[in-house]
Design a protein around this motif. Sequence first.
Motif, PDB file in Angstrom:
ATOM      1  N   VAL A   1       9.596  -2.626  -6.895  1.00 41.64           N
ATOM      2  CA  VAL A   1       9.025  -1.708  -5.910  1.00 41.64           C
ATOM      3  C   VAL A   1       9.861  -1.736  -4.637  1.00 41.64           C
ATOM      4  O   VAL A   1      10.139  -2.801  -4.083  1.00 41.64           O
TER       5      VAL A   1
ATOM      6  N   VAL B   1      -2.301  -4.159  -3.025  1.00 39.80           N
ATOM      7  CA  VAL B   1      -1.755  -4.994  -4.102  1.00 39.80           C
ATOM      8  C   VAL B   1      -1.137  -6.241  -3.455  1.00 39.80           C
ATOM      9  O   VAL B   1      -0.253  -6.136  -2.611  1.00 39.80           O
TER      10      VAL B   1
ATOM     11  N   PHE C   1      -0.570   2.180  -5.140  1.00 43.66           N
ATOM     12  CA  PHE C   1      -0.746   0.764  -4.789  1.00 43.66           C
ATOM     13  C   PHE C   1      -1.823   0.672  -3.712  1.00 43.66           C
ATOM     14  O   PHE C   1      -1.651   1.196  -2.619  1.00 43.66           O
TER      15      PHE C   1
ATOM     16  N   ALA D   1       3.111  -4.896 -13.527  1.00 43.15           N
ATOM     17  CA  ALA D   1       2.699  -3.494 -13.609  1.00 43.15           C
ATOM     18  C   ALA D   1       1.183  -3.330 -13.715  1.00 43.15           C
ATOM     19  O   ALA D   1       0.642  -2.287 -13.378  1.00 43.15           O
ATOM     20  N   LYS D   2       0.527  -4.390 -14.189  1.00 40.77           N
ATOM     21  CA  LYS D   2      -0.929  -4.279 -14.345  1.00 40.77           C
ATOM     22  C   LYS D   2      -1.675  -5.061 -13.258  1.00 40.77           C
ATOM     23  O   LYS D   2      -2.867  -5.374 -13.423  1.00 40.77           O
TER      24      LYS D   2
ATOM     25  N   THR E   1       2.123   5.142  -2.324  1.00 39.37           N
ATOM     26  CA  THR E   1       2.213   5.849  -3.602  1.00 39.37           C
ATOM     27  C   THR E   1       3.675   6.059  -3.983  1.00 39.37           C
ATOM     28  O   THR E   1       4.481   6.477  -3.151  1.00 39.37           O
TER      29      THR E   1
ATOM     30  N   VAL F   1       2.406   6.128  -9.320  1.00 41.28           N
ATOM     31  CA  VAL F   1       1.825   4.783  -9.268  1.00 41.28           C
ATOM     32  C   VAL F   1       1.259   4.566  -7.868  1.00 41.28           C
ATOM     33  O   VAL F   1       1.987   4.631  -6.878  1.00 41.28           O
TER      34      VAL F   1
ATOM     35  N   ASN G   1       0.848  -1.185   0.000  1.00 40.82           N
ATOM     36  CA  ASN G   1       0.000   0.000   0.000  1.00 40.82           C
ATOM     37  C   ASN G   1       0.883   1.233   0.000  1.00 40.82           C
ATOM     38  O   ASN G   1       1.859   1.307   0.755  1.00 40.82           O
TER      39      ASN G   1
ATOM     40  N   ILE H   1      -3.306  -1.500  -8.762  1.00 40.53           N
ATOM     41  CA  ILE H   1      -2.320  -0.502  -9.207  1.00 40.53           C
ATOM     42  C   ILE H   1      -2.982   0.512 -10.138  1.00 40.53           C
ATOM     43  O   ILE H   1      -3.666   0.138 -11.089  1.00 40.53           O
ATOM     44  N   THR H   2      -2.767   1.786  -9.842  1.00 37.33           N
ATOM     45  CA  THR H   2      -3.233   2.844 -10.743  1.00 37.33           C
ATOM     46  C   THR H   2      -2.032   3.668 -11.165  1.00 37.33           C
ATOM     47  O   THR H   2      -1.251   4.109 -10.319  1.00 37.33           O
ATOM     48  N   CYS H   3      -1.900   3.834 -12.465  1.00 34.83           N
ATOM     49  CA  CYS H   3      -0.729   4.546 -12.979  1.00 34.83           C
ATOM     50  C   CYS H   3      -1.172   5.764 -13.774  1.00 34.83           C
ATOM     51  O   CYS H   3      -2.051   5.654 -14.634  1.00 34.83           O
TER      52      CYS H   3
END
Lengths: 377, 397
Positions: A168, A209, A206, A183-184, A153, A204, A151, A188-190
């Motif tokens: 990471v 995740v 998290f 990455a997907k 950013t 990015v 968790n 995950i939001t990019c």
Amino acid sequence: MDLDFTTEQNTFRESVSRFLTNECPFDKVRQLEESAQGYAPDLWPKMADLGWFGMSFPEAYGGFGGEFMFTVILQEEIGRACFPSPFFSTVIQCGLTILAGGTEEQKKDLLGKIFDGSLIMALAQYEEEASYLPTGIRMRAVAQGDRVVLNGTKMFVMDANIAHKLIVVARADPGITLFLVEAKAPGITCSKMPTIGMDNCCRVIFEDVRISQKEVLGQPGKGWEVLEKMAPKATVAKAAEMVGGCKGAIDLTVRYAKEREQYGKPIGSYQAIQHFMANMALAYETGWSYLYKVASMIDADEDFSVEASVLKSAMDENAKFISERACHIHGGIGTAREADIGLFFRRAKAFSTLMGDTDYHDNKVAEALLKGLPDLT
Amino acid sequence: MDFKLTEEQRALKLAFEDFFREEMKQAPETTGGLEALLASEESWKFHRTLGKKLGEKGWLSRPWPKAYGGCDAPIVEQQLFNEVRAKYRAPGVDPWGVEMFAPTVLIGGTEEQKKRILPPIAKGEVHYCQGWSEPNAGSDLASVRATAFKAGDYYIVNGQKIWTTGAHFADHIFLLLRTDSSSRRNAGLSVFYCQKDLPGIEVRPIQYMNGKHVYNEIFFTDVKIPEANRIGQEGEGWGLTRETMNFERSGIGYFAGAKTVLAELVRYVKNTERDGKALSENPLVRQRLAKLYRDIELGIALSYMGAWTQHKGNAMRAVTMASMAKVYGTELNQRLATAATEAMGLYGQLEQSDWAPMGGSMIDAFQMAIGMNIAAGSSEIQRNLIAWVGLMLPRTK
């Protein structure tokens, strides 16, 4: 001492330069920058085929076992062409991190895929505080059964938008640990950050995740040590790109100063311009000479960590000075988005923030100096 | 490309190190930097004594051809010698005789002249000064007005030279003189040398701004210089002089010497307290040190690259690199002296005295830097050369 490049090195430089000039002139560079992907997916496999990615990596993992000098030459040419690609994030940052800290299995698997061009990777290190230090790592990785939950950013993650896998950097139970994350992966939001260098810097996020415990790169708790091993080489590689950028900016400016007439004479004949350009050439030659001194040290297996900082500090300032003057000498057109020279100006700023900024490196040099360097006692 | 020294080069460097480390134990306190050769009778004497020892070892003439007492040393080896000597801030090499006039004779002298002029220089027995600059000429060397007109086996010399560093101690002077009264600019000039104590030569001191006797003006009144002391063809002195300017200007001395000074400055800031803390804990001081160290390191790499370029015979690039090292090196020494005196605060204004940090050497360097930026072609001249030769920018007449 032999300060000539070998035939192999010269041939390599020529082939890189030819490829970049043919495949990606400045017009295309600007198109790529503006695109969502920010790189040329059609050129990436070609670069892999040319053997660029494994050039300076051990043969045991599918590399060519060449000297680091080759990567330095490549980066210099990439800088001269302002060529946008995930080469630095994938091959330099992640490739060297995997080489420095991965298990044998990870090295064989991941490096092989990097070298053949099938795997693009990004290093998710910096966070909101934008610190280069281990204290800047706040993101937590919490164990839950056989899973680890991430968790937090990450900011300024270069090429996360096009990466297949992320490394990471997070705080886990035994300390800072490197995790390999798809990455997907869900959670995950990019999103891209609008940086001046337009180099795919991403935020990015998290959110819960979940990854397998096995997805640790190397040993748990040893993450920072591994990054520290990668950093000096990546710093030199980034500085090499900046040296190339200085050369590119000077070449464009020399050409312009010879063609552009004011008051009936080429502006390059005026002493005010000439003296600035002499200073630019001097800044470039000092940086270039030192770059190859450091590259020699790397290949001779000498400790070059202080030198890497000296180089980066120098190139931050030289690239800033050269690219700013280059734009200025171009006059009004130098300030337009359509002008090629601006590519160098914008990159000089962006690159100065990567792998440690000037203050960070000056501080490292000062510490070493006060602790006592061998030739300064 | 490989910056690493070979085993032989490393051994050679160690030999230089051993020599200078030992010899500099005898050095007078005023030693260090070009001007310090001339700081006192004592330091001049030390310079000459050390010069003789270097001559005995053959180290003054190493780059010369074997036929004239040299050993054809590659320029990189010479660079190592210069680097180590500068590191110890050691005198002993006559910059005018060894580094400028001897190479001029090697290029333009007759066989007889080479045999007569070179051995005493190689042995460190004679010391030269350089008669180029004239009043109102500044960096415009081609505007030379002092004349030499032929009268039988002699030339009769009249005129004035100025800013002649070390003329008060030197044995000989080499000169650029106008041998054709109708000539202009760089045509009709010739190169000569003579003993400094010939009848008709008068040396008058000019004090440098720090009160030291570094340079002089020299007056020539009907001085008779034998024709045998003209180097090269009459009227072709400009070409020869331009070649002289390019000798061994890799500039390593600026950088290696600066490193030694920086080491001393580091010691000073570690051992000096202000506001209850060592100066070395002041972030502004630390940043200055880091940037100075960085600039020195870059200068050293630049000068090796420049030396290599000379070694490879790439003349145009070598000229550019030499100009770069000159302007970068002298301006770096200026920054170093400025930073050092600023770190010293009120004490940074003290000239040599018991109160002065680092023996007052930094306030001296602070003042000498101005002269160094002008001597041997001002920074502006060097920048012109970089622009014209290096970048091939158009030259307006």
